[in-house]
Design an enzyme around this catalytic site. Structure first.
Site, mmCIF file in Angstrom:
data_model
loop_
_atom_site.group_PDB
_atom_site.id
_atom_site.type_symbol
_atom_site.label_atom_id
_atom_site.label_comp_id
_atom_site.label_asym_id
_atom_site.label_seq_id
_atom_site.Cartn_x
_atom_site.Cartn_y
_atom_site.Cartn_z
ATOM 1 N N ARG A 71 8.692 -58.590 21.734
ATOM 2 C CA ARG A 71 7.330 -58.808 22.242
ATOM 3 C C ARG A 71 6.860 -60.158 21.729
ATOM 4 O O ARG A 71 6.747 -60.347 20.517
ATOM 5 C CB ARG A 71 6.383 -57.698 21.790
ATOM 6 C CG ARG A 71 4.928 -58.018 22.083
ATOM 7 C CD ARG A 71 3.999 -56.833 21.946
ATOM 8 N NE ARG A 71 4.139 -55.943 23.085
ATOM 9 C CZ ARG A 71 3.260 -54.994 23.405
ATOM 10 N NH1 ARG A 71 2.178 -54.817 22.663
ATOM 11 N NH2 ARG A 71 3.460 -54.216 24.453
ATOM 12 N N CYS B 34 -2.365 -49.580 31.976
ATOM 13 C CA CYS B 34 -1.247 -49.633 31.031
ATOM 14 C C CYS B 34 -1.670 -49.251 29.621
ATOM 15 O O CYS B 34 -0.807 -48.905 28.805
ATOM 16 C CB CYS B 34 -0.638 -51.038 31.045
ATOM 17 S SG CYS B 34 -1.823 -52.330 30.632
ATOM 18 N N ARG C 248 6.593 -44.510 29.420
ATOM 19 C CA ARG C 248 7.154 -45.723 28.796
ATOM 20 C C ARG C 248 8.455 -45.352 28.074
ATOM 21 O O ARG C 248 9.446 -46.054 28.150
ATOM 22 C CB ARG C 248 6.154 -46.313 27.789
ATOM 23 C CG ARG C 248 4.945 -46.984 28.414
ATOM 24 C CD ARG C 248 5.332 -48.244 29.176
ATOM 25 N NE ARG C 248 6.048 -49.184 28.337
ATOM 26 C CZ ARG C 248 5.492 -50.022 27.454
ATOM 27 N NH1 ARG C 248 4.182 -50.067 27.355
ATOM 28 N NH2 ARG C 248 6.232 -50.845 26.726
ATOM 29 N N ASP D 88 -6.466 -53.246 33.975
ATOM 30 C CA ASP D 88 -5.964 -53.622 32.650
ATOM 31 C C ASP D 88 -7.107 -54.329 31.922
ATOM 32 O O ASP D 88 -8.134 -54.658 32.529
ATOM 33 C CB ASP D 88 -4.727 -54.537 32.809
ATOM 34 C CG ASP D 88 -4.073 -54.894 31.472
ATOM 35 O OD1 ASP D 88 -4.390 -54.255 30.447
ATOM 36 O OD2 ASP D 88 -3.235 -55.831 31.454
ATOM 37 N N HIS E 205 5.510 -58.013 31.861
ATOM 38 C CA HIS E 205 5.632 -56.790 31.056
ATOM 39 C C HIS E 205 6.536 -55.829 31.856
ATOM 40 O O HIS E 205 6.079 -54.815 32.392
ATOM 41 C CB HIS E 205 4.248 -56.194 30.812
ATOM 42 C CG HIS E 205 4.201 -55.169 29.707
ATOM 43 N ND1 HIS E 205 5.328 -54.773 28.999
ATOM 44 C CD2 HIS E 205 3.155 -54.467 29.185
ATOM 45 C CE1 HIS E 205 4.967 -53.868 28.100
ATOM 46 N NE2 HIS E 205 3.660 -53.665 28.190
ATOM 47 N N GLN F 244 6.705 -51.954 31.233
ATOM 48 C CA GLN F 244 5.515 -51.272 31.726
ATOM 49 C C GLN F 244 5.664 -50.992 33.223
ATOM 50 O O GLN F 244 5.379 -49.882 33.690
ATOM 51 C CB GLN F 244 4.280 -52.154 31.473
ATOM 52 C CG GLN F 244 2.977 -51.525 31.904
ATOM 53 C CD GLN F 244 2.591 -50.355 31.008
ATOM 54 O OE1 GLN F 244 2.568 -50.489 29.795
ATOM 55 N NE2 GLN F 244 2.281 -49.211 31.601
#
Ligand code: CP
Ligand code: NVA
Length: 307
Positions: free
Chosen positions: A102, A264, A292, A224, A129, A132
């Site tokens: 990340r 998310c 996830r 988001d 991402h 996700q």
């Protein structure tokens, strides 16, 4: 040749199969049929930003498959500062079997993947991402069946999560309309790429300024945060600009009657989404969070060439 997941485009040819595998593996785990294909293997997880879902789901998921996950904080590694990305890639390749990273800068993820001898998975950067998105398409498939021809409406910032969803949606044959304020639209190059893919799959990718227009006839509404990690300096300005982009019951009701709400997470209740929508029976947010783990297990199995 080893495989990475830096962009959702890296699984363009098997995204549908990957989503299917994730659903199958979820079923196997719930039925107690899980195997331990990563027995004795180690997953290195490098985090330059905070995380709840990504950290826990990778760790628990890899452990469930027999392996051990190692959390590496930014203070320890300091990619590009304490030593070069190239050297980190080469050293980690000698110790661990797979890397999840990340990062603030997508270029670092690309570089690490290029030089590592083992699979590298993007656990979110400033551009994408992808984990996700795989989990989200899995959740949409669970709720809606075949995704071809469905409409995904994004309301808010043109950010990393939208980029992966837009590219993935085009790959899977979903129409994607994003409503973003002026100056906060998604990256032009990514929009072009998604539109090009959409030409082959017969889907539309559209950007508008109007949340009402985006949610019209939508099967999925997605929100988001208005302030992504790294954008904190602009927080005050963003909260003001994005106010008309809140997903509340008024907006939710303008979509199809059976539309689902997705986020998310982490969510900021009262900002991009209201409690009523988050806690609505057609909200899929906690399924997304659970998925996830299943999606990433499928991603790791696939990159390792095990299924
Ligand atoms: N959705 C997501 O990636 O959550 P975390 O930032 O908590 O990992
Ligand atoms: N767009 C958000 C997603 C968090 C999971 C961010 O980058 O902070």
């Amino acid at each position: 040749m080893k495989r990475d997941l830096v962009s959702i485009i890296d699984v363009k040819d098997d995204l549908k199969e990957l989503v299917r595998l994730a659903i199958d593996m979820k079923g196997e785990q719930k039925d107690g049929l899980q195997m331990s294909p990563f027995n004795g293997k180690v997953l290195g997880m490098i985090f330059e930003k905070p995380s709840l879902r990504t950290r826990v789901s990778f760790d628990v998921g890899f452990t469930q498959m027999g392996g051990t996950a190692l959390y590496l904080s930014p203070k320890e590694i300091q990619i590009g500062e304490r030593e070069s990305t190239y050297d980190v890639a080469k050293v980690l390749s000698r110790f661990v079997d797979m890397i999840m990273y990340r990062a603030f800068d997508s270029k670092n993820v690309e570089e690490l993947a290029r030089h590592a001898d083992i699979p590298v998975i993007n656990g979110l950067d400033n551009v994408e991402h992808p984990c996700q998105a795989v989990a989200d398409f899995m959740t949409m498939t669970e709720r809606k069946g075949d995704l071809k021809g469905l409409k995904l409406a994004w309301v808010g910032d043109g950010n990393n999560v939208l980029h992966s969803l837009m590219l993935g949606g085009a790959i899977l044959g979903m129409n994607v309309t994003a409503a973003c304020p002026e100056g906060f639209e998604p990256d032009e190059g990514i929009v072009k790429k998604a539109k090009r893919i959409g030409e082959d799959t017969g889907t539309r990718v559209e950007i508008t300024g109007s949340p009402e227009e985006a949610v019209e006839e939508a099967d999925v509404i997605y929100a988001d945060t208005w302030v992504s990690m790294g954008d904190e300096e602009e927080k005050e300005k963003r909260l003001e600009i994005f106010r008309p982009y809140q997903v509340n019951m008024g907006l939710f009701n303008k979509a199809k009657g059976d539309a689902i709400f997705m986020h998310c997470l982490p969510a900021h209740r009262g900002q991009e989404v209201t409690d009523e929508v988050m806690d609505h029976k057609r909200s899929a947010v906690f399924d997304q969070a659970e998925n996830r783990m299943h999606a990433q297990k499928a991603i790791m199995i696939r990159l390792a060439g095990l299924r």
